[in-house]
Design a protein around this motif. Structure first.
Motif, PDB file in Angstrom:
ATOM      1  N   THR A 266       2.883  -5.534   1.954  1.00 51.36           N
ATOM      2  CA  THR A 266       1.482  -5.936   1.801  1.00 51.36           C
ATOM      3  C   THR A 266       1.281  -7.273   1.109  1.00 51.36           C
ATOM      4  N   LYS A 267       2.276  -7.766   0.379  1.00 54.81           N
ATOM      5  CA  LYS A 267       2.262  -9.140  -0.134  1.00 54.81           C
ATOM      6  C   LYS A 267       1.081  -9.441  -1.058  1.00 54.81           C
ATOM      7  N   MET A 268       0.740  -8.519  -1.919  1.00 55.60           N
ATOM      8  CA  MET A 268      -0.335  -8.743  -2.884  1.00 55.60           C
ATOM      9  C   MET A 268       0.132  -8.317  -4.273  1.00 55.60           C
ATOM     10  N   TYR A 269      -0.681  -8.620  -5.277  1.00 57.70           N
ATOM     11  CA  TYR A 269      -0.294  -8.292  -6.648  1.00 57.70           C
ATOM     12  C   TYR A 269      -0.949  -7.029  -7.193  1.00 57.70           C
ATOM     13  N   TRP A 270      -1.747  -6.338  -6.384  1.00 55.20           N
ATOM     14  CA  TRP A 270      -2.375  -5.111  -6.878  1.00 55.20           C
ATOM     15  C   TRP A 270      -1.331  -4.036  -7.186  1.00 55.20           C
ATOM     16  N   ASP A 271      -0.249  -4.024  -6.431  1.00 55.95           N
ATOM     17  CA  ASP A 271       0.781  -3.014  -6.697  1.00 55.95           C
ATOM     18  C   ASP A 271       1.456  -3.254  -8.046  1.00 55.95           C
ATOM     19  N   GLU A 272       1.660  -4.528  -8.419  1.00 58.92           N
ATOM     20  CA  GLU A 272       2.231  -4.798  -9.744  1.00 58.92           C
ATOM     21  C   GLU A 272       1.291  -4.343 -10.857  1.00 58.92           C
ATOM     22  N   LEU A 273      -0.004  -4.558 -10.668  1.00 55.67           N
ATOM     23  CA  LEU A 273      -0.962  -4.110 -11.685  1.00 55.67           C
ATOM     24  C   LEU A 273      -0.961  -2.590 -11.812  1.00 55.67           C
ATOM     25  N   PHE A 296      -6.587   0.308  -9.282  1.00 57.97           N
ATOM     26  CA  PHE A 296      -5.803  -0.631  -8.482  1.00 57.97           C
ATOM     27  C   PHE A 296      -5.197   0.027  -7.243  1.00 57.97           C
ATOM     28  N   TYR A 297      -5.017   1.325  -7.303  1.00 59.51           N
ATOM     29  CA  TYR A 297      -4.283   2.053  -6.264  1.00 59.51           C
ATOM     30  C   TYR A 297      -4.794   1.768  -4.850  1.00 59.51           C
ATOM     31  N   PRO A 298      -6.087   1.907  -4.566  1.00 58.86           N
ATOM     32  CA  PRO A 298      -6.538   1.705  -3.177  1.00 58.86           C
ATOM     33  C   PRO A 298      -6.467   0.261  -2.703  1.00 58.86           C
ATOM     34  N   LYS A 299      -6.228  -0.670  -3.630  1.00 60.15           N
ATOM     35  CA  LYS A 299      -6.140  -2.082  -3.259  1.00 60.15           C
ATOM     36  C   LYS A 299      -4.709  -2.501  -2.925  1.00 60.15           C
ATOM     37  N   MET A 300      -3.750  -1.613  -3.137  1.00 58.03           N
ATOM     38  CA  MET A 300      -2.350  -2.015  -3.035  1.00 58.03           C
ATOM     39  C   MET A 300      -1.948  -2.424  -1.627  1.00 58.03           C
ATOM     40  N   GLY A 301      -2.637  -1.923  -0.638  1.00 57.51           N
ATOM     41  CA  GLY A 301      -2.308  -2.315   0.721  1.00 57.51           C
ATOM     42  C   GLY A 301      -2.356  -1.140   1.671  1.00 57.51           C
ATOM     43  N   ALA A 312      -7.506   3.117   8.364  1.00 49.05           N
ATOM     44  CA  ALA A 312      -6.243   2.647   7.803  1.00 49.05           C
ATOM     45  C   ALA A 312      -5.782   3.630   6.735  1.00 49.05           C
ATOM     46  N   VAL A 313      -4.482   3.662   6.520  1.00 50.30           N
ATOM     47  CA  VAL A 313      -3.900   4.527   5.500  1.00 50.30           C
ATOM     48  C   VAL A 313      -3.026   3.668   4.591  1.00 50.30           C
ATOM     49  N   PRO A 314      -2.720   4.142   3.391  1.00 47.38           N
ATOM     50  CA  PRO A 314      -1.832   3.373   2.512  1.00 47.38           C
ATOM     51  C   PRO A 314      -0.515   3.026   3.214  1.00 47.38           C
ATOM     52  N   ALA A 315      -0.009   1.854   2.911  1.00 49.86           N
ATOM     53  CA  ALA A 315       1.187   1.331   3.577  1.00 49.86           C
ATOM     54  C   ALA A 315       2.333   2.333   3.516  1.00 49.86           C
ATOM     55  N   TYR A 316       3.105   2.405   4.592  1.00 52.33           N
ATOM     56  CA  TYR A 316       4.193   3.384   4.651  1.00 52.33           C
ATOM     57  C   TYR A 316       5.442   2.870   5.369  1.00 52.33           C
ATOM     58  N   GLU A 341      -3.747  13.665  -2.966  1.00 52.20           N
ATOM     59  CA  GLU A 341      -3.835  12.333  -2.361  1.00 52.20           C
ATOM     60  C   GLU A 341      -2.524  11.573  -2.520  1.00 52.20           C
ATOM     61  N   TYR A 342      -1.981  11.620  -3.718  1.00 52.99           N
ATOM     62  CA  TYR A 342      -0.772  10.850  -3.991  1.00 52.99           C
ATOM     63  C   TYR A 342       0.453  11.503  -3.350  1.00 52.99           C
ATOM     64  N   ALA A 343       0.459  12.821  -3.302  1.00 56.00           N
ATOM     65  CA  ALA A 343       1.547  13.513  -2.614  1.00 56.00           C
ATOM     66  C   ALA A 343       1.541  13.171  -1.126  1.00 56.00           C
ATOM     67  N   THR A 344       0.354  13.126  -0.540  1.00 59.61           N
ATOM     68  CA  THR A 344       0.241  12.791   0.881  1.00 59.61           C
ATOM     69  C   THR A 344       0.778  11.389   1.159  1.00 59.61           C
ATOM     70  N   ASP A 345       0.432  10.441   0.296  1.00 57.83           N
ATOM     71  CA  ASP A 345       0.887   9.065   0.501  1.00 57.83           C
ATOM     72  C   ASP A 345       2.402   8.948   0.334  1.00 57.83           C
ATOM     73  N   THR A 346       2.940   9.671  -0.645  1.00 57.71           N
ATOM     74  CA  THR A 346       4.390   9.654  -0.848  1.00 57.71           C
ATOM     75  C   THR A 346       5.104  10.235   0.359  1.00 57.71           C
ATOM     76  N   GLN A 347       4.604  11.367   0.839  1.00 58.89           N
ATOM     77  CA  GLN A 347       5.268  12.051   1.942  1.00 58.89           C
ATOM     78  C   GLN A 347       5.112  11.293   3.259  1.00 58.89           C
ATOM     79  N   ARG A 348       4.027  10.592   3.438  1.00 56.39           N
ATOM     80  CA  ARG A 348       3.877   9.767   4.640  1.00 56.39           C
ATOM     81  C   ARG A 348       4.981   8.712   4.678  1.00 56.39           C
ATOM     82  N   TYR A 349       5.179   8.059   3.542  1.00 62.81           N
ATOM     83  CA  TYR A 349       6.222   7.027   3.415  1.00 62.81           C
ATOM     84  C   TYR A 349       7.612   7.613   3.616  1.00 62.81           C
ATOM     85  N   LEU A 350       7.920   8.697   2.930  1.00 66.31           N
ATOM     86  CA  LEU A 350       9.255   9.279   3.037  1.00 66.31           C
ATOM     87  C   LEU A 350       9.486   9.924   4.400  1.00 66.31           C
TER      88      LEU A 350
END
Length: 665
Positions: A266-273, A296-301, A312-316, A341-350
């Protein structure tokens, strides 16, 4: 102050949420059958790699026999001590962004798998390594709104292929600056400030049980850096990225470019924050930081859902790495809050990297490596492997998803250790047919400054524990020192890999070696070569080369001298014998000086002439020496006549090579 509950290997906030940390005795870490690989040895050697990357005055616990003190003047022109820390990769720039990221991830492994580190015998090595990095970052953060984020210039540094111990000698001979670059309130860098803040917070947790005073110091820096990053941030996730104020980092660690065209990068700094806020919440239990992480979470990408539709869904589709923290933030938030919500995003990625998500699955090599990026794919796979292990331990072995994520992670780490189509290890000095000729100036031990393709053909040193970049998409790889994509090493390559090794050691065991094998020099390191040009009854003339191919460690000789011993013949007096140098990179010879009886010597003083393994002229200093006698001259009885070894070489008056006269010949 850090809360005393941090003495346990899991964060305050996790305990408050009713979650437990995985440890060797918890259900998620039941010891499995013996593994094919010795995770204990691999873990042990990984820390050796970090010791080989150290800058400044080396600590007493450094085990690398071929390393010495280096770049001790870094930061001096700016009034700060930036001599410590770690060199980034096979070069000698200190890039603060990936260095901080490496420290965050090493600390993370120690925070959540402290017991496995203790059982492996590597807990002290972990603490030593992280403290060395954090001491540097403390110095790099001299006030709340100033952070030095880079020492050295990549273009200049990459023009020199020599050992780190020779860099300051190189700078004395030519324009070879090592500038220190910083961010400030007037020219900020949200991404690097937040990442460094995360490193301080995670490291504070690591040290809280054993050194609470140091942990409090780290936590103070973590808070300040989060405030700095937060209050100076822009609005679009890119506008206050640090490369805008430190263009010297552009092209190396540019947070707005890494990841190519992958929509998940996603190339942004929201994830670092968010990453910084999550680690501060873990370290303090202060719910304010959790609230900021949620902000910051929903801005991460995000990216298009593989299942179709306009939402759109969180990057995966990419992976956890120095520039993409959101993938780890998913798992941390899932474990800290227990929210779906966070479990869903983790599992989508994995799932995307295991069984696939909505019909889409990440790219794999034919041999089974999750191929997330062409540049150093092994480090990307290792980081995702660690997230998978961390999240699987949160789920527990009774959960249906546990083995999916656990087994994926083990498979990726085992690929690096040797379970791959080439049947070779990708870790230097470990396993079967490991890499040797990594793209690394110090390990190469060259004296010619002739690039990675120069002599010697084989690296003189074994860079134990270093994970190389890895294969291409077809599993093809060669041990080629000039390949900086597949065969370089770096601080961030090893960090996630190290934490995953610690976790796997807790399950599968494996004994470290009693000690990592030492090295001995491959021959004379600083010595003289000599060629006799002419010798007759009137005198002798010769070429003498002061040669420096030192590598245990590389050394700079700046007070060198050598002597030519001769015996007076017949009635010849000392006053009748003279010496001159028609060409010399040193001073004119002095003498003769009486040694004993009829034995005298001339001295050639090279004080002020830098001799070091850093180029064709630098490693081989020439002196043409002509000795003339006004009387008789018979070199057959001269001590120094037979061979160069009988021209003793000194460093400031101390004999370092050759032999002094014992008797007159």
């Amino acid at each position: 102050m850090l809360r005393t509950i941090l003495a346990t290997p899991i964060a305050v906030a996790v305990v408050a949420a009713g979650l437990t940390a995985a440890s060797p005795s918890s259900p998620a870490m039941v010891r499995s059958a013996a593994s094919t690989f010795n995770y204990g040895e691999a873990l042990q050697k990984s820390f050796f790699f970090y010791e080989a990357q150290q800058s400044g005055d080396l600590p007493s616990w450094n085990r690398v026999s071929w390393r010495g003190d280096s770049t001790r003047n870094d930061g001096r022109a700016e009034g700060v001590d930036l001599s410590g820390g770690f060199y980034d990769a096979g070069d000698h720039v200190k890039f603060g962004f990936p260095m901080a990221f490496a420290m965050t991830n090493l600390a993370w492994g120690g925070v959540d798998y402290r017991d496995t580190y203790a059982s492996s015998g590597q807990l002290q090595s972990l603490r030593n390594t992280v403290r060395h990095g954090m001491d540097y970052l403390i110095n790099a953060h001299p006030d709340p709104n100033t952070l030095y984020v880079q020492v050295g210039d990549g273009t200049i540094d990459h023009s020199y292929w020599g050992a780190p111990e020779t860099l300051e000698a190189r700078a004395q001979l030519m324009d070879f600056p090592r500038p220190a670059h910083k961010i400030t309130a007037s020219c900020p860098g949200t991404d690097v400030a937040a990442e460094t803040g995360a490193a301080f917070a995670a490291s504070a947790m690591l040290f809280a049980p054993t050194d609470p005073g140091y942990a409090d110091t780290l936590l103070g820096h973590a808070r300040q850096l989060f405030t700095f990053a937060d209050t100076t941030k822009g609005g679009d996730g890119r506008d206050t990225a640090y490369v805008n104020c430190v263009p010297a980092a552009s092209g190396y660690y540019t947070s707005t470019q890494e990841g190519g065209q992958n929509a998940g990068a996603t190339k942004m700094y929201w994830d670092e924050l968010a990453w910084n806020a999550v680690w501060l919440y873990r370290a303090t239990g202060d719910a304010t930081y959790l609230a900021r992480a949620r902000e910051f979470y929903p801005k991460m990408g995000s990216q298009s859902d593989a299942g179709g539709g306009s939402a759109a869904v969180p990057a995966y589709s990419y992976g956890f790495g120095w520039n993409d923290k959101q993938y780890a933030v998913y798992a941390l938030m899932a474990r800290l809050t227990g929210e779906a919500e966070y479990a869903t995003d983790t599992q989508r990625y994995l799932d995307y990297w295991t069984v696939g998500y909505q019909g889409a699955r990440g790219e794999y090599t034919p041999g089974g490596l999750a191929y997330m990026f062409y540049w150093a794919p092994l480090r990307m796979a290792a980081y995702t492997a660690f997230v998978a292990l961390y999240y699987a331990d949160h789920l527990g072995p009774e959960d249906a998803l546990y083995h999916r994520y656990h087994d994926f992670a083990k498979r990726q780490i085992d690929y690096s250790l040797g379970d791959n189509p080439g049947d070779h290890s990708y870790v230097v000095g470990f396993g079967t047919n490991p890499p040797r000729n990594v793209h690394h100036r110090g390990a190469h031990g060259s004296w010619l400054n002739a690039s990675a393709t120069g002599e010697p053909a084989t690296n003189r040193h074994i860079l134990y524990g270093a994970l190389v970049g890895g294969p291409d998409a077809t599993d093809a790889w060669t041990d080629d020192r000039s390949d900086f994509i597949g065969n370089e090493v770096a601080l961030d390559y090893n960090a996630g890999f190290t934490s995953a090794l610690a976790r796997l050691h807790g399950e599968y065991g494996g004994q470290p070696l009693a000690s990592i094998p030492g090295e001995t020099p491959d021959g004379d390191e600083i010595y003289l070569d000599r060629t006799t040009i002419n010798s007759d009854s009137r005198g002798t003339s010769m070429q003498v080369f002061l040669t420096n191919t030192s590598a245990w460690p590389a050394r700079v000789l700046d007070r060198g001298s050598f002597r030519y011993y001769f015996t007076l013949d017949g009635s010849t007096t000392a006053a009748q014998v003279t010496a001159t140098s028609p060409y010399s990179t040193c001073q004119q010879p002095t003498g003769p000086t009486q040694h004993a009886g009829e034995v005298y010597y001339f001295t050639v003083d090279c004080t002020g002439t830098l001799s070091f393994p850093g180029g064709r002229s630098e490693y081989r200093r020439e002196v043409q020496l002509t000795i003339t006698s006004g009387g008789q001259w018979d070199p057959s009885n001269d001590w120094s006549a037979p061979a160069a070894r009988y021209l003793p070489l000194y460093d400031g008056g101390t004999l370092i090579w050759g032999e002094e006269p014992t008797i007159a010949r």
